[in-house]
Design an enzyme around this catalytic site. Structure first.
Site, PDB file in Angstrom:
ATOM      1  N   LYS A  22     -69.891  76.030  -4.748  1.00  0.00           N
ATOM      2  CA  LYS A  22     -69.132  75.495  -5.340  1.00  0.00           C
ATOM      3  C   LYS A  22     -69.042  75.781  -6.991  1.00  0.00           C
ATOM      4  CE  LYS A  22     -70.277  71.072  -6.420  1.00  0.00           C
ATOM      5  NZ  LYS A  22     -70.028  70.808  -7.962  1.00  0.00           N
ATOM      6  N   ASN A  23     -70.313  75.786  -7.348  1.00  0.00           N
ATOM      7  CA  ASN A  23     -70.691  75.954  -8.767  1.00  0.00           C
ATOM      8  C   ASN A  23     -70.176  77.425  -9.400  1.00  0.00           C
ATOM      9  OD1 ASN A  23     -71.203  73.211  -8.936  1.00  0.00           O
ATOM     10  ND2 ASN A  23     -73.340  73.379  -9.375  1.00  0.00           N
ATOM     11  N   CYS A 117     -71.013  59.594 -15.872  1.00  0.00           N
ATOM     12  CA  CYS A 117     -70.944  59.356 -14.610  1.00  0.00           C
ATOM     13  C   CYS A 117     -72.054  58.859 -13.867  1.00  0.00           C
ATOM     14  CB  CYS A 117     -70.671  61.128 -13.821  1.00  0.00           C
ATOM     15  SG  CYS A 117     -72.119  62.158 -13.926  1.00  0.00           S
ATOM     16  N   ARG A 122     -73.621  62.593 -19.888  1.00  0.00           N
ATOM     17  CA  ARG A 122     -73.465  63.844 -19.789  1.00  0.00           C
ATOM     18  C   ARG A 122     -72.117  64.152 -20.942  1.00  0.00           C
ATOM     19  NH1 ARG A 122     -72.574  65.647 -13.413  1.00  0.00           N
ATOM     20  NH2 ARG A 122     -72.724  67.220 -14.451  1.00  0.00           N
ATOM     21  N   ASP A 306     -80.324  69.902  -8.808  1.00  0.00           N
ATOM     22  CA  ASP A 306     -79.535  69.664  -7.637  1.00  0.00           C
ATOM     23  C   ASP A 306     -80.277  69.440  -6.124  1.00  0.00           C
ATOM     24  OD1 ASP A 306     -77.311  69.070  -9.336  1.00  0.00           O
ATOM     25  OD2 ASP A 306     -76.532  71.190  -8.822  1.00  0.00           O
ATOM     26  N   ARG A 398     -67.180  66.519  -1.885  1.00  0.00           N
ATOM     27  CA  ARG A 398     -67.052  67.439  -3.150  1.00  0.00           C
ATOM     28  C   ARG A 398     -67.884  68.601  -3.075  1.00  0.00           C
ATOM     29  NH1 ARG A 398     -68.717  64.432  -8.134  1.00  0.00           N
ATOM     30  NH2 ARG A 398     -68.104  66.493  -8.888  1.00  0.00           N
TER      31      ARG A 398
HETATM   32  C1  UD1 Z   1     -74.153  71.982 -13.923  1.00  0.00           C
HETATM   33  C2  UD1 Z   1     -73.842  71.986 -12.547  1.00  0.00           C
HETATM   34  C3  UD1 Z   1     -74.587  70.644 -11.880  1.00  0.00           C
HETATM   35  C4  UD1 Z   1     -76.096  70.854 -12.106  1.00  0.00           C
HETATM   36  C5  UD1 Z   1     -76.373  71.015 -13.648  1.00  0.00           C
HETATM   37  C6  UD1 Z   1     -77.753  71.287 -14.162  1.00  0.00           C
HETATM   38  C7  UD1 Z   1     -71.562  72.788 -12.463  1.00  0.00           C
HETATM   39  C8  UD1 Z   1     -70.388  72.742 -12.121  1.00  0.00           C
HETATM   40  N1  UD1 Z   1     -72.314  71.745 -12.272  1.00  0.00           N
HETATM   41  O1  UD1 Z   1     -73.616  70.633 -14.676  1.00  0.00           O
HETATM   42  O2  UD1 Z   1     -74.305  70.913 -10.557  1.00  0.00           O
HETATM   43  O3  UD1 Z   1     -76.699  69.380 -11.731  1.00  0.00           O
HETATM   44  O4  UD1 Z   1     -75.599  72.088 -14.403  1.00  0.00           O
HETATM   45  O5  UD1 Z   1     -78.204  72.329 -13.307  1.00  0.00           O
HETATM   46  O6  UD1 Z   1     -71.962  73.938 -12.546  1.00  0.00           O
HETATM   47  N2  UD1 Z   1     -75.710  68.265 -21.930  1.00  0.00           N
HETATM   48  C9  UD1 Z   1     -75.520  67.767 -23.482  1.00  0.00           C
HETATM   49  N3  UD1 Z   1     -74.474  68.160 -24.054  1.00  0.00           N
HETATM   50  C10 UD1 Z   1     -73.513  68.948 -23.532  1.00  0.00           C
HETATM   51  C11 UD1 Z   1     -73.833  69.425 -22.327  1.00  0.00           C
HETATM   52  C12 UD1 Z   1     -75.018  68.993 -21.421  1.00  0.00           C
HETATM   53  O7  UD1 Z   1     -76.261  66.944 -23.914  1.00  0.00           O
HETATM   54  O8  UD1 Z   1     -72.388  69.181 -24.213  1.00  0.00           O
HETATM   55  C13 UD1 Z   1     -76.860  67.846 -21.478  1.00  0.00           C
HETATM   56  C14 UD1 Z   1     -76.552  66.985 -20.166  1.00  0.00           C
HETATM   57  O9  UD1 Z   1     -76.371  65.701 -20.459  1.00  0.00           O
HETATM   58  C15 UD1 Z   1     -77.844  67.394 -19.283  1.00  0.00           C
HETATM   59  C16 UD1 Z   1     -78.278  68.651 -19.740  1.00  0.00           C
HETATM   60  O10 UD1 Z   1     -77.673  68.929 -20.916  1.00  0.00           O
HETATM   61  O11 UD1 Z   1     -78.842  66.167 -19.832  1.00  0.00           O
HETATM   62  C17 UD1 Z   1     -77.823  69.932 -18.728  1.00  0.00           C
HETATM   63  O12 UD1 Z   1     -76.593  69.457 -18.424  1.00  0.00           O
HETATM   64  P1  UD1 Z   1     -75.406  70.621 -18.068  1.00  0.00           P
HETATM   65  O13 UD1 Z   1     -76.392  72.083 -17.632  1.00  0.00           O
HETATM   66  O14 UD1 Z   1     -74.510  70.938 -18.943  1.00  0.00           O
HETATM   67  O15 UD1 Z   1     -74.850  70.300 -16.454  1.00  0.00           O
HETATM   68  P2  UD1 Z   1     -73.566  70.661 -16.197  1.00  0.00           P
HETATM   69  O16 UD1 Z   1     -73.267  72.219 -16.612  1.00  0.00           O
HETATM   70  O17 UD1 Z   1     -72.544  69.489 -16.405  1.00  0.00           O
END
Ligand code: UD1
Length: 419
Positions: A22-23, A117, A122, A306, A398
């Site tokens: 999925k990712n 969420c 996030r 995850d 999902r």
């Molecule tokens: C992706 C994965 C999700 C997985 C996560 C962590 C996809 C579609 N989803 O989510 O399944 O659980 O990586 O491995 O690939 N953060 C900030 N600011 C930002 C972006 C992130 O503070 O602009 C923080 C987030 O709140 C979190 C951390 O960084 O605490 C890591 O999140 P991130 O790696 O961005 O997760 P996703 O990319 O949303």
């Protein structure tokens, strides 16, 4: 609304095929925006997150055809509406991945802010700051991100915090930027490497793939190609835990053990006998009760957030005490109260759960909350004595393709029933 009804207590045995990731599929589908011609994506899973992505792309002017069960033809070469609306973005946070490609190809994008969420706030600040460094002008008003540029220009981007989708957004934006972009402290998840390999096949010039420093030399245009997405390592690991928690023996095929070291090490630590082949993994508990393992989530190649909820479920019935520390998302513990209702001995303190293994769980009526929390409830239900009913199954749909069909193949007593 559908619910899952599980009669627990049966050791799972047999073989199943893992779906495409999925990712990995999500960013690659969004990368179709960058191409001047259509792409064909093989090994895509049939999941509601994929349908949401396709609906979002359609709302912007893409056309797509599901050519066979897992093959998607997507033509996003000419978008007519450069807006990602709140209605779709709110259902899937990964929709933020339209931003980089739209800005790079069209110099303009309006994307709804995803919002928080069930697992945390996030934010998307890392995405926006990095796009600004590439030369985008960004304003946030009325819940929308308004981004525009006269042309992105390659630069050095250092992420203060590691983020998977921020890394992906910036890689995609940089492929069509002028000159060289260097991303340091990039996330190194295998799905990012899959995206980079797909982009390179489309004509991008990305080096450093699989490391924390990526170099992207901008090109003028990218072309549509045929690409097969990598296997879903989280789905693979979830079924291995299903085998472990029921003291069974399961082989997962069409997977890649090379990218699952952290999880496989933990499964060996619980006492499972693990055998790997190039594309398959066999876990055999030999009827034994699992031993408790401490878990600390982190970025790849360390233990994935995850899989935290699924290993928490496993620890509830394991022999001994364990400590589970969640370091990525501040609120990824929605499964804890539900597991406690099944008889688990769990104490939540900040970002840590202390677990005292109990001999068995008892079936209960449960509520699914988010994707991986829901998977942990299914696992607990498979191990529990009696009947477990799980409401709000749409969370599972999902990220897990036909979960009850795959579990039935392994001998689970699980049914999807309508209210
Ligand atoms: C992706 C994965 C999700 C997985 C996560 C962590 C996809 C579609 N989803 O989510 O399944 O659980 O990586 O491995 O690939 N953060 C900030 N600011 C930002 C972006 C992130 O503070 O602009 C923080 C987030 O709140 C979190 C951390 O960084 O605490 C890591 O999140 P991130 O790696 O961005 O997760 P996703 O990319 O949303």
């Amino acid at each position: 609304m559908y619910k899952l009804v599980i009669q627990g207590g049966k050791p799972l045995k047999g073989t199943l095929k893992v779906s495409g990731s999925k990712n990995s599929s999500l960013p690659i589908l969004f990368a179709s925006i960058l191409a001047d011609t259509p792409i064909t994506l093989n090994n895509t899973p049939q999941l509601s997150d994929i349908s949401t992505t396709l609906r979002l792309l359609s709302s912007m002017g893409s056309e797509w055809i599901l050519e066979s069960d897992s093959s998607l033809f997507v033509d996003s070469s000419t978008l007519t509406n450069l807006t990602a609306d709140y209605d779709l973005v709110k259902t899937m946070r990964a929709s933020i991945l339209v931003l980089g490609p739209m800005l790079a190809k069209y110099g303009k994008a309006k994307v709804s802010l995803p919002g928080g969420c069930a697992i945390g706030t996030r934010p998307v600040n890392l995405h926006l700051q990095a796009l600004e460094k590439l030369g985008a002008n960004i304003e946030v008003r009325n819940g929308y991100i308004y981004a525009k540029t006269k042309g992105l220009i390659g630069t050095e981007i250092h992420f203060e915090q590691i983020s998977v989708t921020a890394t992906e957004n910036i890689i995609m934006a940089a492929t069509l930027a002028k000159g060289l972009t260097t991303i340091s402290n990039a996330a190194q998840e295998p799905e990012i490497s899959d995206l980079c390999q797909c982009l390179n096949k489309m004509g991008a010039k990305i080096t450093g793939i699989g490391t924390s420093v990526l170099n992207i030399k901008g090109v003028k245009n990218l072309n549509g190609i045929q690409y097969s997405v990598c296997p879903d390592r989280i789905e693979s690991a979830t079924y291995l835990v299903a085998a472990a928690i029921t003291r069974g023996a399961v082989t997962v095929k069409n997977t890649n053990p090379q990218v699952m070291h952290a999880v496989l090490e933990k499964l060996i630590e619980i006492g499972a006998n693990i055998k790997t082949d190039k594309n398959s993994i066999t876990l055999d508990m030999e009827g034994k009760r699992p031993k408790a393992v401490n878990i600390k989530t982190s970025t790849y190649p360390n233990f994935p957030t995850d899989m935290q909820a699924q290993f928490t479920a496993l620890n509830t019935i394991a022999e001994g005490h364990s400590v589970i520390t969640e370091n990525i998302f501040e609120n990824r513990f929605m499964h804890i109260p539900e597991l406690i209702r099944m008889g688990a001995d769990l104490t939540l303190e900040g970002n840590t759960v202390v677990c005292k293994g109990v001999k068995s769980l008892t079936g209960a009526h449960l509520m699914a909350t988010d994707l991986r929390a829901s998977a942990s409830l299914v696992l607990a239900g498979l191990a529990a004595k009696g009947t477990t009913t799980i409401e709000r199954v749409y969370h599972l749909d999902r990220g897990y393709e036909t979960i009850e069909e795959k579990l039935k193949l392994l001998g689970a007593d699980i049914e999807r029933v309508q209210d």
